[in-house]
Design an enzyme around this catalytic site. Sequence first.
Site, PDB file in Angstrom:
ATOM      1  N   THR A 170      -3.730   0.929   5.554  1.00 24.15           N
ATOM      2  CA  THR A 170      -4.533  -0.548   4.085  1.00 24.15           C
ATOM      3  C   THR A 170      -3.751  -1.522   3.548  1.00 24.15           C
ATOM      4  O   THR A 170      -2.196  -1.344   4.268  1.00 24.15           O
ATOM      5  CB  THR A 170      -4.933   0.676   3.376  1.00 24.15           C
ATOM      6  OG1 THR A 170      -4.904   1.744   2.887  1.00 24.15           O
ATOM      7  CG2 THR A 170      -5.812   0.407   2.197  1.00 24.15           C
ATOM      8  N   TYR A 207      -1.960  17.332   2.857  1.00 29.54           N
ATOM      9  CA  TYR A 207      -1.342  16.780   3.743  1.00 29.54           C
ATOM     10  C   TYR A 207       0.451  16.547   3.863  1.00 29.54           C
ATOM     11  O   TYR A 207       1.070  16.011   4.452  1.00 29.54           O
ATOM     12  CB  TYR A 207      -1.562  15.277   3.433  1.00 29.54           C
ATOM     13  CG  TYR A 207      -0.172  14.793   2.308  1.00 29.54           C
ATOM     14  CD1 TYR A 207      -0.989  14.785   0.845  1.00 29.54           C
ATOM     15  CD2 TYR A 207       0.666  13.320   2.287  1.00 29.54           C
ATOM     16  CE1 TYR A 207       0.146  14.429  -0.494  1.00 29.54           C
ATOM     17  CE2 TYR A 207       1.472  12.971   1.228  1.00 29.54           C
ATOM     18  CZ  TYR A 207       1.038  13.912  -0.181  1.00 29.54           C
ATOM     19  OH  TYR A 207       2.158  13.664  -1.124  1.00 29.54           O
ATOM     20  N   GLN A 249      -7.731  14.557   1.093  1.00 29.28           N
ATOM     21  CA  GLN A 249      -5.883  14.300   1.349  1.00 29.28           C
ATOM     22  C   GLN A 249      -5.206  14.898   0.232  1.00 29.28           C
ATOM     23  O   GLN A 249      -4.008  15.457   1.415  1.00 29.28           O
ATOM     24  CB  GLN A 249      -6.072  12.794   0.948  1.00 29.28           C
ATOM     25  CG  GLN A 249      -5.447  12.405   1.983  1.00 29.28           C
ATOM     26  CD  GLN A 249      -4.856  10.667   1.775  1.00 29.28           C
ATOM     27  OE1 GLN A 249      -6.059   9.978   1.711  1.00 29.28           O
ATOM     28  NE2 GLN A 249      -4.292   9.985   1.697  1.00 29.28           N
ATOM     29  N   HIS A 308       0.543  -1.215  -0.069  1.00 31.73           N
ATOM     30  CA  HIS A 308      -0.299  -0.367  -0.100  1.00 31.73           C
ATOM     31  C   HIS A 308       0.918   1.281   0.230  1.00 31.73           C
ATOM     32  O   HIS A 308       0.391   2.470  -0.803  1.00 31.73           O
ATOM     33  CB  HIS A 308      -0.575  -0.010   0.873  1.00 31.73           C
ATOM     34  CG  HIS A 308      -1.683   1.449   2.016  1.00 31.73           C
ATOM     35  ND1 HIS A 308      -2.488   1.611   0.453  1.00 31.73           N
ATOM     36  CD2 HIS A 308      -1.981   2.145   2.123  1.00 31.73           C
ATOM     37  CE1 HIS A 308      -3.267   2.663   0.895  1.00 31.73           C
ATOM     38  NE2 HIS A 308      -2.785   3.298   2.269  1.00 31.73           N
ATOM     39  N   SER A 329     -14.790   6.316  10.651  1.00 34.58           N
ATOM     40  CA  SER A 329     -14.075   5.178  10.470  1.00 34.58           C
ATOM     41  C   SER A 329     -14.680   4.151  10.585  1.00 34.58           C
ATOM     42  O   SER A 329     -15.571   4.462  11.527  1.00 34.58           O
ATOM     43  CB  SER A 329     -12.203   5.387  10.956  1.00 34.58           C
ATOM     44  OG  SER A 329     -12.264   6.422  11.129  1.00 34.58           O
ATOM     45  N   LYS A 365      -9.260  12.801   6.222  1.00 40.42           N
ATOM     46  CA  LYS A 365      -9.547  10.806   7.572  1.00 40.42           C
ATOM     47  C   LYS A 365     -10.467  10.661   7.973  1.00 40.42           C
ATOM     48  O   LYS A 365     -11.031  10.428   8.006  1.00 40.42           O
ATOM     49  CB  LYS A 365      -8.215  10.707   7.904  1.00 40.42           C
ATOM     50  CG  LYS A 365      -7.307  10.125   6.671  1.00 40.42           C
ATOM     51  CD  LYS A 365      -7.595   9.061   5.733  1.00 40.42           C
ATOM     52  CE  LYS A 365      -5.962   8.805   5.271  1.00 40.42           C
ATOM     53  NZ  LYS A 365      -6.600   7.826   4.347  1.00 40.42           N
ATOM     54  N   GLU A 405     -10.542   2.481   3.484  1.00 39.12           N
ATOM     55  CA  GLU A 405      -9.507   1.634   2.917  1.00 39.12           C
ATOM     56  C   GLU A 405      -9.942   0.831   4.171  1.00 39.12           C
ATOM     57  O   GLU A 405     -10.466   0.333   4.320  1.00 39.12           O
ATOM     58  CB  GLU A 405      -8.451   2.520   3.985  1.00 39.12           C
ATOM     59  CG  GLU A 405      -7.993   3.777   3.100  1.00 39.12           C
ATOM     60  CD  GLU A 405      -6.870   4.291   3.847  1.00 39.12           C
ATOM     61  OE1 GLU A 405      -6.959   4.769   5.167  1.00 39.12           O
ATOM     62  OE2 GLU A 405      -5.888   5.230   3.216  1.00 39.12           O
TER      63      GLU A 405
END
Length: 426
Positions: A359, A254, A250, A142, A267, A263, A209
């Site tokens: 991920t 980032y 992102q 990843h 989740s 992010k 992810e």
Amino acid sequence: MEITANDPNRKSWLTVAVTSDFPIQNIPFGVFLTKDDIITIGTRIGDYAIDLAALHQLGYFEGIPLTDDIFLQDTLNDFIADGRKTWRLVRNRIAEIFDENNASLKDNATHREKIIFTIDEIEMQLPVNVGDYTDFYASKEHATNVGCLFRDPENALLPNWLHIPIGYHGRSSSIIPSGTPVRRPVGQSRPAEGTNTPGFGPSKLVDFELEMAFITTRANDLGERISIEEAENYIFGLVLFNDWSARDIQAWEYVPLGPFLGKSFASTISPWIVTLDALEPFRVNNPEQVHEPLPYLKKEGKDSYDINLQVGIQPEGAEETIVCNSNFKYMYWTMAQQLAHHTVNGCPVNAGDMMGSGTISGPTKDSYGSMLELSWRGQNPLTLKDGSQRKFINDNDTVILRGYAQNESVRIGFGECTGKVLPAKE
Ligand code: CA
């Protein structure tokens, strides 16, 4: 202490389908709402939810040092804080109570009615109050793929990656249980070619992810660290973890400090925490590491776990298409290495903290754990069973994560981790 709950020959007097993720050898922990609107801590065998507070109240845990209200709570944090010895005693006892050769509860209809529900009579809740959530970046495939797509294929893997289990601190406030809808986030994106003004609006590149996350008990005091040899003693169990990501947000935000709003909008976790003890039969050799790790990260043995992982996308009103098959064993850094690294600077880890794996992509193209990689940033759209194409996740798509470990005698699974993406609120 022997983990008698793992006896592969044990059968339960409760009916369990051969293909069930929850045989009597699993005994996961979760929190659910009963049909009478009572929140309780429970476990699951087959398609039955078992109220541990009721079991405790009726004396079935006699001889195990537990406070009276340990299971009469809306989170598992206190039980997790009791430590590994208590988890083992409780799992072993539950296995005995539901063993086909034990008639005490089986033949007590009044007790059974108070203790056992069918799975469709209850509603799963978030199992822990997550104090701190850390997300690692521990799959080499990843990290290499993302390095190629976001930066430079020549230097896809940064030099630190092979020496450090890279991670960042995420937001625990947006961790949600399976089944909770996810709202498409709004945010900034990179300015279009030839302009200086960033884009703003609903994310166009919402992604899943495929991760797993482990939940810890209290491990160390401020200034102390835990050794890699003892790290696993502080891991209670694991869940499936979909770390939803907005790739356009992102990509713009980032650098230099890492992931932020791309992010932290959601989740999703599977609601049953499968204990590390239940996964004991599925240990496999640690991955070969390119460089010898520094001594505090060095450990021989089998700290990786063979857990099959799968992702499906189900458009509204259509059949599901499986888009990824991966495995937890593809992780380059083990959980023990992650936890030893996390505390090496003296940062305390508490009961109920959650650590995402990052991920989990495998070596083949059908084992990549995100749409970013599966569609190679939109260059190769996937065709779903209904004929529609996907580069990323559309509104009203449901993403389903599944995971299970299996050998010749037992299957230990996680159930499903699902989330439906709803249109953005503007
Ligand atoms: Ca992640």
